[in-house]
Design a protein around this motif. Sequence first.
Motif, PDB file in Angstrom:
ATOM      1  N   PRO A   1      21.067   4.261  35.502  1.00 32.71           N
ATOM      2  CA  PRO A   1      19.785   4.106  34.800  1.00 32.71           C
ATOM      3  C   PRO A   1      19.906   3.282  33.522  1.00 32.71           C
ATOM      4  O   PRO A   1      19.018   2.501  33.193  1.00 32.71           O
ATOM      5  CB  PRO A   1      19.380   5.565  34.504  1.00 32.71           C
ATOM      6  CG  PRO A   1      20.135   6.381  35.478  1.00 32.71           C
ATOM      7  CD  PRO A   1      21.430   5.666  35.700  1.00 32.71           C
ATOM      8  N   THR A   2      21.031   3.450  32.785  1.00 28.90           N
ATOM      9  CA  THR A   2      21.215   2.696  31.545  1.00 28.90           C
ATOM     10  C   THR A   2      21.321   1.207  31.832  1.00 28.90           C
ATOM     11  O   THR A   2      20.732   0.370  31.127  1.00 28.90           O
ATOM     12  CB  THR A   2      22.477   3.188  30.822  1.00 28.90           C
ATOM     13  OG1 THR A   2      22.328   4.581  30.535  1.00 28.90           O
ATOM     14  CG2 THR A   2      22.685   2.426  29.520  1.00 28.90           C
TER      15      THR A   2
ATOM     16  N   ASN B   1      18.086  -2.187  30.991  1.00 26.19           N
ATOM     17  CA  ASN B   1      18.191  -3.464  30.280  1.00 26.19           C
ATOM     18  C   ASN B   1      17.978  -4.664  31.199  1.00 26.19           C
ATOM     19  O   ASN B   1      18.122  -5.808  30.759  1.00 26.19           O
ATOM     20  CB  ASN B   1      19.576  -3.568  29.618  1.00 26.19           C
ATOM     21  CG  ASN B   1      19.784  -2.495  28.569  1.00 26.19           C
ATOM     22  OD1 ASN B   1      18.881  -2.222  27.786  1.00 26.19           O
ATOM     23  ND2 ASN B   1      20.948  -1.877  28.558  1.00 26.19           N
ATOM     24  N   ASP B   2      17.651  -4.410  32.475  1.00 23.08           N
ATOM     25  CA  ASP B   2      17.467  -5.500  33.425  1.00 23.08           C
ATOM     26  C   ASP B   2      16.175  -6.262  33.110  1.00 23.08           C
ATOM     27  O   ASP B   2      15.131  -5.663  32.766  1.00 23.08           O
ATOM     28  CB  ASP B   2      17.404  -4.930  34.852  1.00 23.08           C
ATOM     29  CG  ASP B   2      17.363  -6.040  35.876  1.00 23.08           C
ATOM     30  OD1 ASP B   2      18.423  -6.583  36.186  1.00 23.08           O
ATOM     31  OD2 ASP B   2      16.258  -6.359  36.360  1.00 23.08           O
ATOM     32  N   VAL B   3      16.265  -7.578  33.216  1.00 19.95           N
ATOM     33  CA  VAL B   3      15.112  -8.419  32.889  1.00 19.95           C
ATOM     34  C   VAL B   3      13.920  -8.099  33.808  1.00 19.95           C
ATOM     35  O   VAL B   3      12.772  -8.000  33.347  1.00 19.95           O
ATOM     36  CB  VAL B   3      15.501  -9.907  33.005  1.00 19.95           C
ATOM     37  CG1 VAL B   3      14.270 -10.796  32.826  1.00 19.95           C
ATOM     38  CG2 VAL B   3      16.553 -10.252  31.975  1.00 19.95           C
ATOM     39  N   ASP B   4      14.178  -7.929  35.111  1.00 21.53           N
ATOM     40  CA  ASP B   4      13.084  -7.656  36.049  1.00 21.53           C
ATOM     41  C   ASP B   4      12.418  -6.313  35.760  1.00 21.53           C
ATOM     42  O   ASP B   4      11.203  -6.146  35.947  1.00 21.53           O
ATOM     43  CB  ASP B   4      13.607  -7.681  37.490  1.00 21.53           C
ATOM     44  CG  ASP B   4      13.962  -9.104  37.921  1.00 21.53           C
ATOM     45  OD1 ASP B   4      13.345 -10.038  37.392  1.00 21.53           O
ATOM     46  OD2 ASP B   4      14.843  -9.257  38.779  1.00 21.53           O
TER      47      ASP B   4
ATOM     48  N   ALA C   1      12.060  -4.714  46.061  1.00 21.14           N
ATOM     49  CA  ALA C   1      13.114  -5.141  46.992  1.00 21.14           C
ATOM     50  C   ALA C   1      14.501  -4.939  46.375  1.00 21.14           C
ATOM     51  O   ALA C   1      15.437  -4.492  47.050  1.00 21.14           O
ATOM     52  CB  ALA C   1      12.913  -6.620  47.352  1.00 21.14           C
ATOM     53  N   GLN C   2      14.644  -5.241  45.085  1.00 15.76           N
ATOM     54  CA  GLN C   2      15.950  -5.052  44.431  1.00 15.76           C
ATOM     55  C   GLN C   2      16.328  -3.575  44.379  1.00 15.76           C
ATOM     56  O   GLN C   2      17.482  -3.213  44.630  1.00 15.76           O
ATOM     57  CB  GLN C   2      15.908  -5.633  43.013  1.00 15.76           C
ATOM     58  CG  GLN C   2      15.782  -7.150  42.973  1.00 15.76           C
ATOM     59  CD  GLN C   2      15.757  -7.687  41.548  1.00 15.76           C
ATOM     60  OE1 GLN C   2      15.859  -6.945  40.598  1.00 15.76           O
ATOM     61  NE2 GLN C   2      15.623  -8.993  41.414  1.00 15.76           N
ATOM     62  N   PHE C   3      15.360  -2.707  44.074  1.00 15.14           N
ATOM     63  CA  PHE C   3      15.636  -1.264  44.053  1.00 15.14           C
ATOM     64  C   PHE C   3      16.045  -0.780  45.446  1.00 15.14           C
ATOM     65  O   PHE C   3      16.956   0.060  45.585  1.00 15.14           O
ATOM     66  CB  PHE C   3      14.393  -0.510  43.588  1.00 15.14           C
ATOM     67  CG  PHE C   3      14.262  -0.413  42.089  1.00 15.14           C
ATOM     68  CD1 PHE C   3      15.242  -0.947  41.259  1.00 15.14           C
ATOM     69  CD2 PHE C   3      13.166   0.197  41.497  1.00 15.14           C
ATOM     70  CE1 PHE C   3      15.119  -0.868  39.883  1.00 15.14           C
ATOM     71  CE2 PHE C   3      13.038   0.279  40.119  1.00 15.14           C
ATOM     72  CZ  PHE C   3      14.020  -0.259  39.305  1.00 15.14           C
ATOM     73  N   ALA C   4      15.392  -1.267  46.489  1.00 16.25           N
ATOM     74  CA  ALA C   4      15.729  -0.844  47.853  1.00 16.25           C
ATOM     75  C   ALA C   4      17.157  -1.249  48.209  1.00 16.25           C
ATOM     76  O   ALA C   4      17.920  -0.454  48.776  1.00 16.25           O
ATOM     77  CB  ALA C   4      14.733  -1.441  48.852  1.00 16.25           C
ATOM     78  N   GLN C   5      17.530  -2.492  47.870  1.00 13.72           N
ATOM     79  CA  GLN C   5      18.907  -2.945  48.152  1.00 13.72           C
ATOM     80  C   GLN C   5      19.915  -2.129  47.366  1.00 13.72           C
ATOM     81  O   GLN C   5      20.969  -1.732  47.890  1.00 13.72           O
ATOM     82  CB  GLN C   5      19.038  -4.430  47.804  1.00 13.72           C
ATOM     83  CG  GLN C   5      18.229  -5.353  48.702  1.00 13.72           C
ATOM     84  CD  GLN C   5      18.314  -6.806  48.259  1.00 13.72           C
ATOM     85  OE1 GLN C   5      18.914  -7.126  47.238  1.00 13.72           O
ATOM     86  NE2 GLN C   5      17.720  -7.697  49.026  1.00 13.72           N
TER      87      GLN C   5
ATOM     88  N   THR D   1      13.257   2.481  28.698  1.00 12.49           N
ATOM     89  CA  THR D   1      13.439   1.052  28.440  1.00 12.49           C
ATOM     90  C   THR D   1      12.924   0.711  27.046  1.00 12.49           C
ATOM     91  O   THR D   1      12.226   1.499  26.411  1.00 12.49           O
ATOM     92  CB  THR D   1      12.693   0.204  29.484  1.00 12.49           C
ATOM     93  OG1 THR D   1      11.286   0.383  29.301  1.00 12.49           O
ATOM     94  CG2 THR D   1      13.074   0.624  30.893  1.00 12.49           C
ATOM     95  N   ALA D   2      13.268  -0.495  26.597  1.00 15.61           N
ATOM     96  CA  ALA D   2      12.879  -0.917  25.253  1.00 15.61           C
ATOM     97  C   ALA D   2      11.371  -1.053  25.105  1.00 15.61           C
ATOM     98  O   ALA D   2      10.840  -0.934  23.997  1.00 15.61           O
ATOM     99  CB  ALA D   2      13.561  -2.239  24.909  1.00 15.61           C
ATOM    100  N   ASN D   3      10.650  -1.294  26.202  1.00 17.47           N
ATOM    101  CA  ASN D   3       9.202  -1.487  26.118  1.00 17.47           C
ATOM    102  C   ASN D   3       8.422  -0.279  26.656  1.00 17.47           C
ATOM    103  O   ASN D   3       7.278  -0.402  27.074  1.00 17.47           O
ATOM    104  CB  ASN D   3       8.779  -2.752  26.853  1.00 17.47           C
ATOM    105  CG  ASN D   3       9.298  -2.794  28.283  1.00 17.47           C
ATOM    106  OD1 ASN D   3      10.018  -1.892  28.702  1.00 17.47           O
ATOM    107  ND2 ASN D   3       8.934  -3.828  29.024  1.00 17.47           N
TER     108      ASN D   3
END
Length: 561
Positions: free
Chosen positions: A67-68, A72-75, A92-96, A167-169
């Motif tokens: 999770p950490t 910080n991931d841009v997406d 799609a990225q979470f599924a992979q 997340t930061a936002n």
Amino acid sequence: MFERDSPLRYAWRWIVAVVASVAAAGWLAGLAAAQFTQDATASRMATEAQLRASLLESEVARYRLLPTLLANDVDVLRSVDDAPGARETLDAQFAQLADATGAAAIFLLAPNGDTISASNANTPMSFLGQNFAFREYYREARRGGTGIDYARGTVSGKPGLFLSRGTANGGVVVVKLEFDELEAQWARGGGATMVEGQNGTVLITSDPALRFRTSDAGSEEGDLSALLGGAQIAAAVPIAVEGWKLVHAEPRAVALGGVVPIARLAGALAALAVLALTWIVLARRRRRVDMERARIARTAELESEVEARTRALRLEMDERAASEERAAALREGLRQANRLATLGQVTAGVAHETAQPVAAIRTYAANGVTLSERGDSAGVSENFVAISRLADRIGKITAELRNFSRKRTDKLEDVRLSDAMAGAQLILKERLRPIELDLAPEMETLTVRAGRVQLEQILVNLLQNSAEALVDVPDAKVTISVRKENGMIVMNVADNGPGLSKAMIARLFTPFSTEREGGLGLGLVIARDIARDMGGDLRHVAKGGKGAAFELTLRPAGEVP
């Protein structure tokens, strides 16, 4: 019936005393055997509980940082900000990622608790649109940045451990773990195993019927008997997860079943003692020997089990070390593939660079034959000298290419910046021909601590990116400056091309991110990875005016006098 102090009266007293003594001895032997077996079983329970707790801790530890890292991931940040198309890409990225790591689910919550992206977005059990603001892991992440909670899923209905990170936002990244396979392993291992939370609620268990039942089984035998049915021999160990503890138990009747033959043996010894008093001492000695053998055999069995567990742990450690070695080999293979891809792109230039001296050699050889026929030995010698010079030129080019393409990881050594730059220029000579290359004179006197081929690979990548950006640019120019800063050597590579878009800058060092047709988007990622392995770094810097600029930071190795 008997006369006072008659021999028969004494005989009966003696027989009664012997029977009572033998009966007492048999009872005490059974009691001692039961206590010994219970102690041995308790020791085995403690060992098994510790091993199972370690297995659970290692399972949770594998996912704690996920999770950490994702926070910080841009997406992820773009999805929280509702950037166009970001959430569909993140699904799609979470599924992979869930498929690769084995996580039950990975999802992202908006600041109000609504699910805005999930690994199961395209399944009937999708979390999208579900609000989880009531969940403890959401509230903890919002308050302190991280959260952890074990609960039953509201959509799937399956219990699991939820790990979260804010997340930061304002968003919250959540990873759910399920322990079905671990519980099945516990069940196959025998006994009853359960993990209790701080309030005594059973969370993870080898027996699904016990889940979410509440007791204080780790401290009171009566509670454990009520929970599992019948008296138990148990051991409890703490777990480094939110104050959990693991309890492993076995029915006392099963553990002490072997005491029954001992009790029967005691009765047989008592009967034999009544029939033959002379064998009492021998029978007792034989019984002590049998008990000692049983104790030694049980001790040896326990030691064997401990050795087996130790071997299993050592094997796991070896497998982890082997996995790390394989990961290092894969990274080096990726770097090698990048070098070979670079060589493939500059092949035409190298062919052009070697074609000219080869044609000249052919001309000099033909002239040499003519001069030889005329008897002009001086002219022949001059031709041979020219041929040798051209052959050296070809050899230098091919040697540099062979060095660059070799699959190896150089040991760190003192490398002159000008030497590494010369090697990169030689490889990219044809690509750099139409470009003005402005090199800092300080490169001739500065050395860095690096691998020669690794440093060349970084420079080739940066120069090739600049060359591709300058294809249609008039007065194309690449400026390379060097400075010392905070004890490090910083090399700035800048061009006057069109520069990078804001979107590309945001994803610059993310794998497979590229704006170039046919590009893999791995060059800069690998270059920065190599720089960090050598104790430095690679980053994009803002450049006034047109063009792109990168700063390569390297460890110094001293100045050349």
